[in-house]
Scaffold this active site. Structure first.
Site, PDB file in Angstrom:
ATOM      1  N   SER A 292     -26.556   9.161 -14.727  1.00 56.66           N
ATOM      2  CA  SER A 292     -26.520   7.782 -15.191  1.00 56.66           C
ATOM      3  C   SER A 292     -26.968   7.653 -16.641  1.00 56.66           C
ATOM      4  CB  SER A 292     -27.361   6.920 -14.246  1.00 56.66           C
ATOM      5  OG  SER A 292     -27.169   5.559 -14.488  1.00 56.66           O
ATOM      6  N   ASP A 303     -20.461  13.149 -27.819  1.00 54.39           N
ATOM      7  CA  ASP A 303     -19.229  12.561 -28.359  1.00 54.39           C
ATOM      8  C   ASP A 303     -19.336  12.290 -29.857  1.00 54.39           C
ATOM      9  OD1 ASP A 303     -18.033  12.671 -25.923  1.00 54.39           O
ATOM     10  OD2 ASP A 303     -18.024  10.518 -25.539  1.00 54.39           O
ATOM     11  N   LYS A 317     -22.598  10.397 -12.619  1.00 51.43           N
ATOM     12  CA  LYS A 317     -22.710   9.018 -12.133  1.00 51.43           C
ATOM     13  C   LYS A 317     -22.334   8.061 -13.254  1.00 51.43           C
ATOM     14  CE  LYS A 317     -25.785   5.587 -10.050  1.00 51.43           C
ATOM     15  NZ  LYS A 317     -25.558   4.525 -11.037  1.00 51.43           N
TER      16      LYS A 317
END
Length: 549
Positions: A292, A303, A317
């Site tokens: 999460s 990224d 998740k």
């Protein structure tokens, strides 16, 4: 009276839902089907209550019905009755009213596993291995850990009276519960002269602020590189994940987006402040239990090519929950959207909307995983959690180590060790000598720590199959001889896995004197993943190469 209240609750829930569905402009067909289902459920419940031959506990029946309904969705969509509100606070905020101690069961007794430093249990003098006999006069014998834990928790400021036992002697303690705020930054320190280390356990309130404060202190000590450890961190508050990313990423960068069925709920979260340190070389540690919010931090930094990710693939998740207050102090937590990190990928690894023929949710297959690009053009994939840039093979515990821990053998030895040694050296300096280890070997001679190895299971299966196939007695004897050889070899496991067991013993012993901080310091001494992280940070060429296209 209780039955009337439950029926009122059901009517209120159904009526409230019916009114809301009209206000949300659902398609006419959906609106009709939802209200039809509500009316059918209400009719079944009312007639059961009126006509069933035996008395019905309406509260239990409704809770069962709600839980069964939600089980068809995902494991994160849950209903909480009023009695579970303290547990909800613990999950979402890391807070609860209690005494601040871990407990575990041994036989039919409940023992203190570890009191938290500077919290009520420790301040009252409770120690690991103390037996909890009674809580407010009620016996704990035969009760489960969760039942005793529930009794220990309560409103902050209230007293709880404990009857305890230590070394065969009973004593009583009256402890005032307090609001227990578990520390989200459980440990931070310098690793050498230049590398800082921060362990973040949860994304609870002020996690971002606490990480920043820890980093500032490390910088003051000379840190110009940083390891952020998110291993075992199951997540928490989304805004704290954004705040932590903002420490290392400048204002205006997308961290994560929430996309829902209702597009009005779609939200993009960006960094809002100037980064505290946009240039520090950064490694983030993750494992299969990082989930999460941990994946948002690790994934967005990956990224944006802002950090090297080291460890194992994260949990996956990517589902977002919101807590909705309901009537009669009940609540529900419902999945309302999915997370998408800066490259556009979703980190969710299990598809709960599509299940196999047995009704089980399945992982998204590799063939359906979509490729995305990081800021520098590196290829990353959706549908599998966060894949580390540098994979480290996980280290699994041996069978004997698992047995010694699960049967509390190491725990019980530490209890005896403390009686003979009032003090020990600081955690980082304490050495578990061969003399101490031999004392442990003698301690376990009359203890049951039996376990079955994979080799034993294989030989047992082979022997069973051979007997069914009626192979020759000579072959059967050879298989039995192999089994005897395995058993003889197994007797040496206590020395074969000596280094691993010594580490477990050291951790348990040190925690008795230096609590959670000491346990963490011991764990970091032989941490291959952390060693690799530091190695990468010390090699500027490798660090830059990993983050380049």
């Amino acid at each position: 009276m209780k039955q009337t209240k439950v029926i009122s609750l059901i009517v209120g829930l159904l009526l409230g839902f019916s009114l809301r569905t009209q206000a949300q402009n659902f398609p006419q067909e959906d609106y009709f089907e939802m209200n039809k289902a509500i009316e059918i459920f209400g009719s079944v419940f009312k007639n059961l209550h009126s006509n069933y031959v035996d008395e019905i506990n309406s509260g239990d029946l409704v809770k069962t019905a709600i839980d069964a309904m939600l089980s068809k969705l995902d494991p994160y969509t849950n209903f909480y009755p009023e009695s579970d509100i303290e547990n909800v606070k613990l999950q979402l905020l890391g807070q609860y009213g209690g005494i601040g101690a871990l407990i575990h069961a041994q036989g039919n007794k409940i023992l203190i596993s570890e009191p938290y430093e500077n919290l009520p249990a420790q301040k009252a003098g409770l120690k690991a291995a103390d037996v909890i006999l009674k809580i407010d006069g009620e016996s704990c014998e035969g009760k489960t850990v969760s039942q005793v834990s529930e009794k220990l928790r309560g409103q902050a400021g209230t007293d709880v009276r404990l009857t305890m036992e230590r070394d065969g002697k009973q004593f009583e303690k009256t402890i005032k519960r307090q609001e227990i705020q578990l520390p989200n930054v459980s440990y931070y320190s310098m690793l050498g002269n230049q590398t800082g280390y921060i362990k973040l356990d949860e994304f609870t309130k002020d996690a971002g602020k606490n990480v920043l404060e820890a980093y500032k202190k490390l910088k003051a000590q000379g840190a110009n590189k940083l390891v952020l450890d998110l291993r075992g961190n199951g997540g928490g508050l989304l805004n704290e994940a954004v705040n932590i990313v903002n420490i290392f990423v400048d204002k205006g960068q997308t961290v994560v987006s929430k996309k829902a069925k209702n597009t009005e709920k779609n939200v993009t979260f960006k960094t809002t402040q100037k980064a505290f340190d946009a240039d520090v070389p950064l490694v983030v540690l993750i494992d299969a239990y990082s989930a999460s919010a941990s994946e948002i931090v690790a994934g967005s930094l990956q990224d944006l090519d802002r950090a090297v990710i080291v460890g194992q693939r994260s949990f996956g998740k990517g589902l977002v929950q919101t807590v909705i207050p309901l009537i009669y102090n009940t609540q529900m937590k419902v999945t309302e959207s999915k997370y998408y990190i800066p490259s556009g990928r979703c980190i969710q690894a299990i598809d709960y909307a599509n299940r196999d023929e047995n009704g089980r949710a399945t992982k998204i297959p590799d063939s359906l995983k979509t490729a995305f690009k990081t800021k520098n053009g590196r290829t990353v994939y959706a549908g599998s959690g966060i894949e580390p840039d540098v994979y480290i093979e996980p280290v699994y515990a041996s069978n004997i180590a698992i047995s010694l821990i699960s049967k509390s053998i190491c725990f019980n030895y530490a209890t005896e060790f403390v009686k003979k040694h009032p003090t020990i050296a600081p955690a980082k300096d304490f050495v578990l000598t061969d003399e101490i280890y031999e004392d442990f070997v003698n301690f376990i001679k009359d203890k049951d720590y039996s376990y079955t190895t994979a080799s034993e299971k294989a030989v047992e299966e082979l022997l069973s199959t051979a007997e069914k196939d009626k192979v020759s007695s000579q072959t059967i004897d050879e298989i039995k001889r192999a089994k005897d050889l395995l058993m003889a070899d197994k007797q040496n496991d206590i020395y074969k896995f000596k280094d691993e067991i010594k580490e477990l013993l050291k951790s348990e012993i040190v925690s008795r004197y230096y609590y959670q901080k000491g346990r963490t310091e011991v764990a970091l001494e032989n941490d291959t993943e952390l060693d690799r992280a530091v190695e990468i940070l010390n090699n500027t060429k490798e660090y830059k190469k990993i983050l380049s296209k």
